[in-house]
Scaffold this active site. Structure first.
Site, PDB file in Angstrom:
ATOM      1  N   ASP A 136       0.822  -1.203   0.000  1.00  0.00           N
ATOM      2  CA  ASP A 136       0.000   0.000   0.000  1.00  0.00           C
ATOM      3  C   ASP A 136       0.868   1.270   0.000  1.00  0.00           C
ATOM      4  OD1 ASP A 136      -2.804   1.010   0.394  1.00  0.00           O
ATOM      5  OD2 ASP A 136      -1.919   1.873   2.202  1.00  0.00           O
ATOM      6  N   GLU A 144       1.992  -0.189  -4.770  1.00  0.00           N
ATOM      7  CA  GLU A 144       1.025   0.824  -5.214  1.00  0.00           C
ATOM      8  C   GLU A 144       1.751   2.162  -5.323  1.00  0.00           C
ATOM      9  OE1 GLU A 144      -3.124   3.096  -3.990  1.00  0.00           O
ATOM     10  OE2 GLU A 144      -1.677   2.534  -2.465  1.00  0.00           O
TER      11      GLU A 144
END
Ligand code: GLC
Length: 536
Positions: free
Chosen positions: A202, A265
């Site tokens: 993330d 990401e």
């Protein structure tokens, strides 16, 4: 010797948003037992890996992206035993399991933050980012939260501010602290020891911030009414050069286990994105997510330019990847329309590089309008009414035409409303329809699995004009041409001018009605919104 390709290079990744996939226990929220019950479906669809958005204990301020314990499962989703069962059942079917690793921030309820905020000399104080107020008072600098408002929150107990790139309930960790880094490495090992095959990391570009905490410059192009975070240019709050040595350490942790993978990401321009593969060798993430198909305008010229630029920018050890949708962006079919979504599916599954699909894309799910009293997303709650909310793309998976669409038992209220069209747009209905979006995805995936030229072969751009994009995928045995019509009017391709050997056969049309047609003339026509795969 032939080059060996890893599972994450040959394969297709499928993202499951666990809250919305299948609710097995009737609490309105999806769970791990629900996912397990759909592994046969995923196998049938033909994907290779399942990425689960966060399943950890969490106060759910950001629906799991606020983790309060990295080494357990939220009871809403099940237990560690359920998770072990999921891994075993997935592996039995030769499916890989990819977890969401959320290293940039924890929940404010995490025991680490509770300790950190308890006093200035707590051993975990430096695990987070604490700063004195600015000399005249107020926050230490001008950085803004991605979810609206300031990125600093004052904590009266110790008289300092803590930094949070997202909600104030998501304090950022301090990755410059080596003890924190080791604790996080242990988290990776904990899950790999349980058989996890990889991680989606993330907001990985956020873990390195400016060490001097300089003010971000103002964005001269900012217009009132836009995302308030864009008022400033994010020069200093992320993507600091130090980040690469931090990622290198994570990579070493993964490399101690066979065939593990991490995909990061990262929303950055391509020239920066590719630096995340590692400097001078594969020491970074295995793949930095390439979101260009989400962020750029949908037309043949733009896609063509982006594909060429991306291919040319990749380091020699950088394996490409493409993404059409995820839980943070409007549904593909809502962005570009149902007809072009079929063209996009063909593009995703014929480009060179690992495709990542988002659950429901395979049946053409669209954004679901959310009535104000059912809004869940904190982003929408903080910055309401300008279309930033992400609930519309997170609604329950549409399995069948029964009440609640097969997502949850009848009588239960799902955490987000189902799409109004679920009785028509669902897996069961589309399975029986040979021309459906689901049938198209299956055929495309089948073909990609059957043709190494598509999964691991080389890429040659051929032409892009008049709304048509044409490229070739090839290996020593096969040459396949992909021709995509981005317009809603017919186009004609002059094959003779493009390829020496004429096309021999149509392998697949996005309309699913002319496979195996032999091509006898020197031209071939594309119908409105049609994509073709031709064997040369
Ligand atoms: C990532 C996630 C998003 C989340 C944010 C903060 O961008 O994809 O859903 O809100 O990080 O953790």
């Amino acid at each position: 010797m032939a080059e060996v390709h890893e599972w994450w290079q040959k394969g297709i990744i499928y993202q499951v948003y666990p809250r919305s996939y299948l609710d097995s226990n009737g609490d309105g929220v999806g769970d791990l037992t629900g996912v397990i019950s759909r592994l046969d479906y995923l196998k049938w669809l033909g994907v290779d890996a399942v990425w689960l958005s966060p399943i950890y204990p969490s106060p759910m301020a950001d629906f799991g992206y606020d983790v309060s314990d990295y080494c357990d499962v939220h009871p809403l989703f099940g237990s560690l035993a359920d998770f072990d069962r999921l891994v075993a059942e997935a592996h039995r079917r030769d499916l890989r399991v990819v977890l969401d690793f959320v290293p940039n921030h924890t929940a404010d309820q995490h025991a680490w933050f509770q300790e950190s905020r308890s006093s200035c000399d707590n051993p975990k104080r430096d695990w987070y980012i604490w700063r004195d107020p600015a000399p005249g008072g107020g926050p230490p600098n001008n950085w803004l939260s991605n979810f609206g408002g300031p990125a600093w929150t004052f904590d009266p107990a110790t008289g300092q501010y803590y930094y949070h790139a997202f909600l104030n309930k998501q304090p950022d960790l301090n990755w410059r602290n080596p003890v924190l880094r080791h604790a996080m490495h242990d988290v990776l090992r904990f899950w790999m020891d349980r058989g996890v095959d990889g991680f989606r990391v993330d907001v990985i570009w956020h873990i390195g911030k400016d060490d001097q905490f300089r003010d971000n410059p103002r964005n001269p192009h900012y217009q009132p009414g836009q995302n308030p975070h864009h008022e400033l240019v994010s020069t200093y709050e992320a993507d600091h050069p130090d980040i690469h040595s931090i990622i290198r350490e994570m990579r070493q942790v993964l490399d101690a286990y066979p065939s593990r993978m991490m995909v990061g990401e990262i929303y950055l321009p391509v020239h920066k994105l590719v630096t995340y593969y590692g400097d001078g060798g594969p020491t970074g993430v295995h793949m930095p997510f390439n979101f260009q198909l989400i962020t750029m305008p949908w037309n043949a010229a733009a896609v063509c330019a982006a594909v060429k630029q991306y291919e040319e920018s990749l380091p020699e050890y950088g394996w490409p990847n493409w993404v059409l949708g995820n839980h943070d962006n409007a549904r593909l079919a809502s962005r570009i329309g149902a007809a072009q979504a079929r063209v996009a599916a063909m593009l995703l599954l014929t480009l060179r590089g690992t495709p990542t699909m988002y659950y429901g894309e395979e049946i053409g799910m669209t954004n679901v309008p959310i009535p104000p009293d059912r809004v869940q997303d904190p982003f929408e709650k903080n910055v309401p009414g300008i279309g930033l909310g992400r609930d519309p793309e997170r609604t329950p998976m549409q399995w069948d035409s029964s009440p609640n669409g097969g997502f949850a038992p009848e009588g239960v209220t799902p955490w987000l409303p189902l799409a109004a069209d679920y009785e028509r747009v669902n897996v069961v209905a589309q399975r029986e329809d040979p021309r459906s979006m689901l049938s198209l995805y299956r055929r495309l995936i089948d073909l990609r699995r059957a043709e190494p030229a598509l999964s691991i072969g080389r890429f040659e751009p051929l032409e892009c004009h008049d709304d048509v994009l044409i490229f070739v995928r090839f290996d020593e045995n096969r040459r396949l041409m992909v021709a995509l019509n981005f317009s809603s009017t017919p186009r004609t391709i002059d094959l003779a001018s493009l390829v020496r050997a004429p096309a021999r056969r149509i392998l697949l049309s996005t309309h699913l009605d002319r496979a195996s047609d032999a091509v006898t003339s020197a031209t071939i026509s594309l119908r409105p919104d049609e994509g073709l795969i031709l064997q040369l």
